[in-house]
Each structure stands twice: as structure tokens, then as C-alpha cells.
Motif scaffolding. Sequence first.
Motif, PDB file in Angstrom:
ATOM      1  N   LYS A  17     -44.598 -49.674-111.033  1.00  0.00           N
ATOM      2  CA  LYS A  17     -44.684 -49.757-109.569  1.00  0.00           C
ATOM      3  C   LYS A  17     -44.027 -48.514-109.015  1.00  0.00           C
ATOM      4  O   LYS A  17     -42.886 -48.194-109.404  1.00  0.00           O
ATOM      5  N   THR A  18     -44.716 -47.831-108.135  1.00  0.00           N
ATOM      6  CA  THR A  18     -44.145 -46.595-107.604  1.00  0.00           C
ATOM      7  C   THR A  18     -44.632 -46.327-106.182  1.00  0.00           C
ATOM      8  O   THR A  18     -45.736 -46.705-105.813  1.00  0.00           O
ATOM      9  N   ASP A  19     -43.748 -45.639-105.429  1.00  0.00           N
ATOM     10  CA  ASP A  19     -44.160 -45.150-104.109  1.00  0.00           C
ATOM     11  C   ASP A  19     -44.303 -43.629-104.136  1.00  0.00           C
ATOM     12  O   ASP A  19     -44.418 -42.985-103.104  1.00  0.00           O
ATOM     13  N   GLY A  20     -44.289 -43.050-105.355  1.00  0.00           N
ATOM     14  CA  GLY A  20     -44.408 -41.600-105.493  1.00  0.00           C
ATOM     15  C   GLY A  20     -43.067 -40.893-105.477  1.00  0.00           C
ATOM     16  O   GLY A  20     -42.977 -39.715-105.829  1.00  0.00           O
ATOM     17  N   ILE A  21     -42.015 -41.581-105.052  1.00  0.00           N
ATOM     18  CA  ILE A  21     -40.664 -40.993-105.020  1.00  0.00           C
ATOM     19  C   ILE A  21     -39.780 -41.649-106.072  1.00  0.00           C
ATOM     20  O   ILE A  21     -39.058 -40.986-106.797  1.00  0.00           O
ATOM     21  N   ALA A  22     -39.866 -42.951-106.165  1.00  0.00           N
ATOM     22  CA  ALA A  22     -39.123 -43.683-107.193  1.00  0.00           C
ATOM     23  C   ALA A  22     -40.113 -44.581-107.937  1.00  0.00           C
ATOM     24  O   ALA A  22     -41.216 -44.856-107.440  1.00  0.00           O
ATOM     25  N   LEU A  23     -39.730 -44.972-109.133  1.00  0.00           N
ATOM     26  CA  LEU A  23     -40.595 -45.905-109.862  1.00  0.00           C
ATOM     27  C   LEU A  23     -39.767 -46.917-110.612  1.00  0.00           C
ATOM     28  O   LEU A  23     -38.596 -46.706-110.893  1.00  0.00           O
ATOM     29  N   GLN A  24     -40.440 -48.011-110.955  1.00  0.00           N
ATOM     30  CA  GLN A  24     -39.802 -49.024-111.785  1.00  0.00           C
ATOM     31  C   GLN A  24     -40.880 -49.724-112.590  1.00  0.00           C
ATOM     32  O   GLN A  24     -42.060 -49.673-112.246  1.00  0.00           O
ATOM     33  N   GLY A  34     -41.593 -55.369-116.860  1.00  0.00           N
ATOM     34  CA  GLY A  34     -40.551 -54.623-116.141  1.00  0.00           C
ATOM     35  C   GLY A  34     -39.884 -53.529-116.957  1.00  0.00           C
ATOM     36  O   GLY A  34     -39.215 -52.664-116.401  1.00  0.00           O
ATOM     37  N   ARG A  35     -40.046 -53.558-118.296  1.00  0.00           N
ATOM     38  CA  ARG A  35     -39.401 -52.514-119.102  1.00  0.00           C
ATOM     39  C   ARG A  35     -40.190 -51.209-119.004  1.00  0.00           C
ATOM     40  O   ARG A  35     -41.405 -51.223-118.849  1.00  0.00           O
ATOM     41  N   ALA A 164     -43.088 -44.076-131.160  1.00  0.00           N
ATOM     42  CA  ALA A 164     -44.410 -43.866-130.572  1.00  0.00           C
ATOM     43  C   ALA A 164     -44.782 -44.931-129.542  1.00  0.00           C
ATOM     44  O   ALA A 164     -45.521 -44.650-128.600  1.00  0.00           O
ATOM     45  N   HIS A 165     -44.334 -46.155-129.736  1.00  0.00           N
ATOM     46  CA  HIS A 165     -44.685 -47.247-128.822  1.00  0.00           C
ATOM     47  C   HIS A 165     -43.422 -48.065-128.528  1.00  0.00           C
ATOM     48  O   HIS A 165     -43.289 -49.221-128.938  1.00  0.00           O
ATOM     49  N   PRO A 166     -42.498 -47.432-127.801  1.00  0.00           N
ATOM     50  CA  PRO A 166     -41.145 -47.998-127.681  1.00  0.00           C
ATOM     51  C   PRO A 166     -41.085 -49.408-127.098  1.00  0.00           C
ATOM     52  O   PRO A 166     -40.229 -50.200-127.506  1.00  0.00           O
ATOM     53  N   ILE A 167     -41.933 -49.718-126.151  1.00  0.00           N
ATOM     54  CA  ILE A 167     -41.804 -51.037-125.526  1.00  0.00           C
ATOM     55  C   ILE A 167     -42.280 -52.136-126.477  1.00  0.00           C
ATOM     56  O   ILE A 167     -41.696 -53.233-126.525  1.00  0.00           O
ATOM     57  N   VAL A 168     -43.304 -51.871-127.278  1.00  0.00           N
ATOM     58  CA  VAL A 168     -43.695 -52.847-128.301  1.00  0.00           C
ATOM     59  C   VAL A 168     -42.544 -53.020-129.291  1.00  0.00           C
ATOM     60  O   VAL A 168     -42.213 -54.141-129.691  1.00  0.00           O
TER      61      VAL A 168
END
Length: 189
Positions: A17-24, A34-35, A164-168
Motif C-alpha cells: 500500500k503506498t501513496d507514492g511517498i511512504a509505503l507499507q 503486511g510483511r 531470493a524469496h524472503p517473505i516465503v
Amino acid sequence: MSICTTCPYCGVGCGIKTDGIALQGDKQHPANAGRLCVKGSSVLETLGDQDRLLQPEVNGEVVSWDHALSEVADRFRRIVDEHGPDAVAFYVSGQLLTEDYYVANKLMKGFIGSANIDTNSRLCMSSAVVAHKRAFGEDVVPGCYEDLELADLVILTGSNTAWAHPIVYQRIAAAKQARPDMKVVVIDP
Ligand code: SF4
């Protein structure tokens, strides 16, 4: 205004999710809940264009697009005329869309007259295709991320998943922590 999009860096496909200035990380997204890894967290650093090549250059000189395209076309033409169509090749990005692949293939096979076109998506996926065929009889993706978390045995072959696939990897590591009996076997060929 915040938008939902997908991290472009690896096949895990984490939601952002981003507004172009910050993201999460997108907490609602099924891949990452969320990670984000360090690559996904730094996506916004690519938005600036200060380090990008914004105009075509030939031999270090800025030229017009017409000039650059003519240069490429002329050199291709000269090589094909002198040495035949198999003297040239395309190595194409894995990030192209299906329609772009079609056009590139049409150009090489239909007009230049050679089969010398390949993409890094084949290099990337051919090992997976062979493995799927050997294991399951056909090229299918037989599982989802939740299956990895529920499995009693996870075998990682030729994959440095943490890199290579840190969130997995994080999902597998969290599952292993929650269920210490779960076995993770890494085969480094
Ligand atoms: S694991 Fe990292 S690089 Fe891959 S999609 Fe998720 S945030 Fe992006």
C-alpha cells in the motif's frame, strides 16, 4: 490517496500500500499479510529518474530515437545480409508482457527468419518445469503458501529461499517456530 499494488521484485508477489511517498505491506494481502522484505521496502527508491538513461545514446553521444533505432536496424540488417539470419539473436526480458513476447517472436521468427530468441523467463522456469514434471507428471503449481505452512516436511532444492524469496522464507520459519516438529530440508546442489 493510497493505492494497493504488488512488489515487482520477486515471485512471492507481496501486496504493497503506498501513496507514492511512504509505503507499507498490505495487511489484507494473502501473500505477505503486511510483511515486506528489504527489497519490497525500498521500492519507492526507484521512483526517481536521476540515475536513469532518459535519452538514447550511441557511442556515448545523445541522439534522437529515430537515429538510435535506425542504427540498431542498420546494424542488424548488415549482419543478416552478410552472415544470414542465424548470426543474430534476441535475449529478451522476463518482465515483458505476453503481447510484447508475441511481437518480439514475430520479429525474430517471422521477419528476420531465425529461431534465435530466448528469454530469461525460460532460464528461470525451465528447472521448475522439469522438477514439476518429474514429481507430479506435469507442469503444475501444486501448492499454495498455506500448504507450505501446514506441511510436515518442506524440501528446498537449489533454492536459497531466505535470500531470493524472503517473505516465503519468513512464513516457513514462523511455521517451523510454531510447530518445531516440522522438518525443513535444504538440498544445495
Ligand atoms: S519477498 Fe520481498 S522482493 Fe519478494 S515480493 Fe515480497 S517484498 Fe517483494
